[in-house]
Design an enzyme around this catalytic site. Structure first.
Site, PDB file in Angstrom:
ATOM      1  CB  SER A   1      -0.970  -0.018   1.181  1.00 19.37           C
ATOM      2  OG  SER A   1      -1.884   1.051   1.090  1.00 19.37           O
ATOM      3  CG  HIS A   2       0.275   3.721   3.373  1.00 23.48           C
ATOM      4  ND1 HIS A   2      -0.524   2.619   3.558  1.00 23.48           N
ATOM      5  CD2 HIS A   2       0.718   4.087   4.598  1.00 23.48           C
ATOM      6  CE1 HIS A   2      -0.566   2.332   4.849  1.00 23.48           C
ATOM      7  NE2 HIS A   2       0.170   3.199   5.494  1.00 23.48           N
TER       8      HIS A   2
ATOM      9  CG  ASP B   1      -2.182   4.514  -1.531  1.00 21.55           C
ATOM     10  OD1 ASP B   1      -2.954   4.487  -2.505  1.00 21.55           O
ATOM     11  OD2 ASP B   1      -2.176   3.630  -0.650  1.00 21.55           O
TER      12      ASP B   1
ATOM     13  CG  ASP C   1      -2.586  -0.141  -2.653  1.00 22.38           C
ATOM     14  OD1 ASP C   1      -2.539   0.975  -2.127  1.00 22.38           O
ATOM     15  OD2 ASP C   1      -3.293  -1.066  -2.205  1.00 22.38           O
TER      16      ASP C   1
ATOM     17  CG  ASP D   1      -5.652   1.398  -0.949  1.00 25.90           C
ATOM     18  OD1 ASP D   1      -4.744   2.241  -0.805  1.00 25.90           O
ATOM     19  OD2 ASP D   1      -5.705   0.351  -0.269  1.00 25.90           O
ATOM     20  NE  ARG D   2      -3.754   3.804   3.032  1.00 24.36           N
ATOM     21  CZ  ARG D   2      -3.558   3.735   4.334  1.00 24.36           C
ATOM     22  NH1 ARG D   2      -3.334   4.827   5.019  1.00 24.36           N
ATOM     23  NH2 ARG D   2      -3.574   2.574   4.958  1.00 24.36           N
TER      24      ARG D   2
ATOM     25  CE  LYS E   1      -7.285   1.989   2.350  1.00 21.63           C
ATOM     26  NZ  LYS E   1      -7.476   0.739   3.098  1.00 21.63           N
TER      27      LYS E   1
END
Length: 542
Positions: free
Chosen positions: A112-113, A276, A278, A280-281, A375
């Protein structure tokens, strides 16, 4: 030819809220990735001949683990794998692909982030057939299997060409390399009024989107520049890089400071956003106006009807417990339910599947809807753009009107990172020991009305999740929440969430730090953060 390889368990493969995340060097150990992937497959039933979706955010080790996963999927009996070209697939796009293709599930390779590179982070997450992260009963089964695994199966073959769109065979399994962007972009175009947004941009509206050298670059260029007509260069850092350009791909005010500074400059664009690692943010900043993720959720829910995909209204709103109560007041005015869940997008999945909620959000910069089961950063940006096109107001004007209607939840999150795990656990244990005696006490934040350790009963299946974060609530509606995060790879991260509500007739223009100062001091005193961690200041404030 299928090989069965003997192995030994690793004792550190317990999935967190978003799969297994570790340093690249750990994943590079012989058998490490293979053990975890086999443990995922061993925990599933009925996938023989079925479809698996596979892709990741392009970070260091992504391509290598994709080859391992392809060969293991073939050896374990999957009939087909859909893999994003070049190994690229954003997390929301992977969720959409699982749902639209009728796949059995998917492996999303991402941390992710978190930072990427040979000395940074990597991750593997399993998503189930609804497109969402595996529920706790599945991740618990995966973890149990990692502790007893003694072999894994892998197909012996040359690496698959994942750079050319088309179909190839790996034993009895077909491998379909697909365009990772097109279907997702089509989905976005079906939800939002691209004609109105395109006209707004053609009329002189300016925007800047920072992909942070991460996975959303190809998606953002296709959607914002090609389909919506924004000028070339609107998407910054558009090429996904294995190390994210030596940057930390977390869309907050610390790691997206270049975008923030640009949006605060005299000649700032009308609208700025980032996503971010991947995809999703999201980060939302208007000209001279930063929007907190909690406020963004509330504004999106209050104005979702501006977009064609949500014109009929919302079934409900769901937010994670640490997220501010701003969305609660929107739900109340709309006459729809508000669900407060533990942190972790998987908790929203049951509500979305049951048709009980339409829009969900977390304070950690994640918002999304029932269009997928993750998300979705670009989705949030497009809904903001659709609202701006419909209302013909600036971000600052929309925020001012929102607070004048609903009041303002002053809000911040203080992160204390890389704390020794035993110290972090001791801090939380000491807090829990104090809970019973806190109500009625007075500190700099005011009078404590109640204190508890949040537990959640899922309204769809009555499952219970306990110990989800310590809450200290004050008489005036303010609160402080303490929680250990499960998204890091080194030590523990203590997250402290501070919130103060001011009604529509109160002072809505205070600097956030000033509004929250008494509660910040109370959080330090009640939890003795400095004493337990040795840290006088948080690592990051968002």
């Amino acid at each position: 030819m299928i090989q069965t390889v003997s192995t030994m368990p690793f004792n550190d493969q317990k999935p967190g809220t978003s799969g297994l995340r570790k340093k690249v060097r750990i994943f590079e150990q012989p058998h490490y990735a293979e053990n975890f992937i086999q443990s995922v497959f061993d925990s599933l039933d009925g996938f023989a001949g079925e479809t698996l979706v596979l892709g990741g955010d392009g970070r260091f080790l992504n391509r290598e683990v994709i080859q391992i996963a392809l060969k293991m999927a073939a050896a374990n009996g999957f009939g087909r794998v859909l893999v994003g070209q070049g190994g690229i697939l954003s997390t929301p796009a992977a969720s959409h692909l699982i749902r639209s293709s009728g796949a059995f599930g998917g492996l999303v390779l991402s941390a992710s982030h978190n930072p990427g590179g040979p000395d940074e982070d990597f991750g593997i997450k399993y998503n189930v057939s609804n497109g969402g992260p595996a529920p706790e009963k599945v991740t618990d089964a995966i973890h149990a299997r990692t502790l007893s695994i003694d072999s894994y199966r892998i197909f012996e073959a040359d690496d698959v060409d994942i750079d050319t769109i088309g179909v190839s065979q790996l034993g009895d399994m077909s491998v379909e390399v697909i365009d990772p962007v097109a279907d997702y972009a089509d989905l976005m175009e079906s939800l939002f009024d691209f004609t109105a947004i395109r006209a707004m941009i053609a009329g002189g509206f300016t925007l800047a989107f920072d992909s942070m050298s991460a996975v959303t670059g190809p998606y953002a260029v296709e959607i914002f520049e090609r389909r919506l007509g924004a000028p070339a260069g609107t998407v910054m850092n558009a090429t996904p890089l294995p190390d994210f350009g030596h940057h930390h791909p977390d869309p907050n005010l610390v790691h997206a400071k270049d975008l923030y500074d640009r949006m605060m400059a005299p000649d700032a664009p009308d609208f700025g956003a980032a996503s971010d690692g991947d995809g999703d943010r999201n980060l939302i900043i208007g000209r001279h106006c930063y929007v907190t993720p909690s406020d963004s959720l509330a504004v999106l829910a209050a104005n979702a009807h501006c977009a064609p995909g949500y014109a009929i209204g919302l079934k409900g709103i769901a937010r994670s417990m640490p997220t501010s109560g701003a969305a609660d007041r929107v739900a109340e005015k709309l006459g729809i339910p508000l669900y407060e869940t533990p942190t972790g997008w998987k908790f929203f999945g049951n509500l979305l599947d049951a048709g009980m909620a339409t829009i969900c959000g977390e304070e950690s910069a994640g918002t999304g809807s029932d269009h997928v089961r993750e998300k979705d950063g670009i989705w949030a940006v497009l809904l903001w753009l659709n609202i701006l096109a419909a209302r013909r107001q600036s971000v600052a004007q929309i925020m001012a009107e929102h607070w004048a209607t609903y009041g303002r939840n002053y809000y911040a999150r203080h992160d204390y990172e890389a704390i020794a795990k035993d110290r972090a656990d001791a801090l939380m244990a000491a807090l829990r020991d104090r809970l019973e005696g806190l109500p009625g006490t007075v500190n700099s934040g005011g009078t404590v009305s109640s204190a508890d350790d949040f537990a959640y009963t899922d309204p769809t299946d009555q499952s219970v999740s306990r110990n989800q974060g310590v809450r200290i609530l004050f008489d005036d509606g303010s609160r402080v929440v303490f929680r250990l995060s499960g998204t890091g790879t080194e030590g523990a991260t203590l997250r402290v969430y501070i919130e103060r509500y001011v009604g529509p007739d109160g002072d809505l223009g205070l600097p956030t730090g000033e509004a929250l100062a008494p509660l910040i001091a109370a959080a330090q005193d009640v939890a003795d953060i400095a004493g337990h961690t040795g840290m006088d200041q948080p690592s990051v404030i968002t």
